[in-house]
Design a protein around this motif. Structure first.
Motif: not given
Length: 260
Positions: A93, A96, A124
């Protein structure tokens, strides 16, 4: 013979992934404990995401934030904030969030990697972050389909895409179990088994005490394969070890002074 080939393929893929993360990303671009040649910086920036599945700039940003806030509530992946098992999801997480923050040009994240003169990889920015994993998974399946050697295909993919497990082992056990050589303000520990498995990365207490050192081992019986690989890369002309930043040599006198 088949088993030997499977093990050799897994270890080769595992080492390639580990060299990118531990030497090029971590010791090189993140902490500057080794200086990559300009050509190597461009090469790692272009290929790192394909090889490891992790964006070099995103990984470095996350790791620097970990050092800044180590084992506090702001640490992106500390076992103190939820236990050892929670670290696996927490690091995902956090990665991200960092990528999104860099893409949105949020000051907190840009400031952490202001010295890196290459962008987040286009994989990305175009939300194709799963493409490297899919590519290596497809190669592994293709090996199995066309040769019938399914174990070989599995070893290829598992070895190359192993970093989520590596990161979890280092970030969890390296901050929960093991002795400490230095009185750092965080929970970092020296976990010898993780260090043997992951190029010396398990010596987290040594590393947090001397983050700019290319060598993570301190005591004579601590072995850091990653540092020996740095020496090999230096011989090959890929990088230069910043020796003035190396962790000091262990001596009995220094140990006595520390204990006093």
């Amino acid at each position: 013979m088949y088993l030997f080939i499977c093990v050799a393929v897994f270890l080769s893929a595992y080492m390639l992934n580990s060299i990118y993360i531990s030497i090029f990303y971590h010791r090189g671009l993140c902490h500057r404990s080794v200086t990559l040649t300009p050509a190597m910086v461009r090469f790692v920036a272009a290929t790192g995401n394909w090889v490891t599945g992790l964006d070099p700039k995103g990984w470095i940003c996350m790791h620097r934030l970990h050092h800044t806030h180590s084992d506090t509530l702001e640490d992106p992946h500390s076992p103190r904030n939820g236990g050892i098992l929670s670290v696996f999801r927490a690091q995902h997480k956090s990665y991200e969030r960092v990528l999104v923050g860099l893409h949105r040009k949020e000051a907190k994240y840009l400031a952490a990697v202001a010295d890196l003169d290459f962008p987040v990889h286009w994989l990305n920015t175009k939300r194709l972050w799963l493409l490297p994993l899919g590519l290596h998974l497809a190669i592994g399946i293709a090996i199995g389909l066309f040769s019938g050697l399914w174990a070989l295909g599995f070893c290829y993919t598992a070895g190359l895409m192993c970093h989520p497990i590596q990161g979890w082992l280092v970030n969890s056990f390296g901050h929960a179990h093991g002795p400490r050589n230095f009185d750092t303000p965080d929970d970092s520990r020296n976990n010898v088994w993780i260090a043997y498995l992951i190029l010396g990365e398990g010596y987290q207490n040594n590393h947090h005490a001397y983050p700019a050192s290319a060598k993570f081992a301190y005591k004579p019986w601590e072995f850091d394969l990653g540092y020996w690989l740095c020496l090999c890369c230096e011989k090959a002309g890929l990088l230069t070890i910043n020796r003035e930043m190396l962790i000091p040599r262990y001596t009995k006198k220094r140990a006595r002074d520390k204990a006093a």
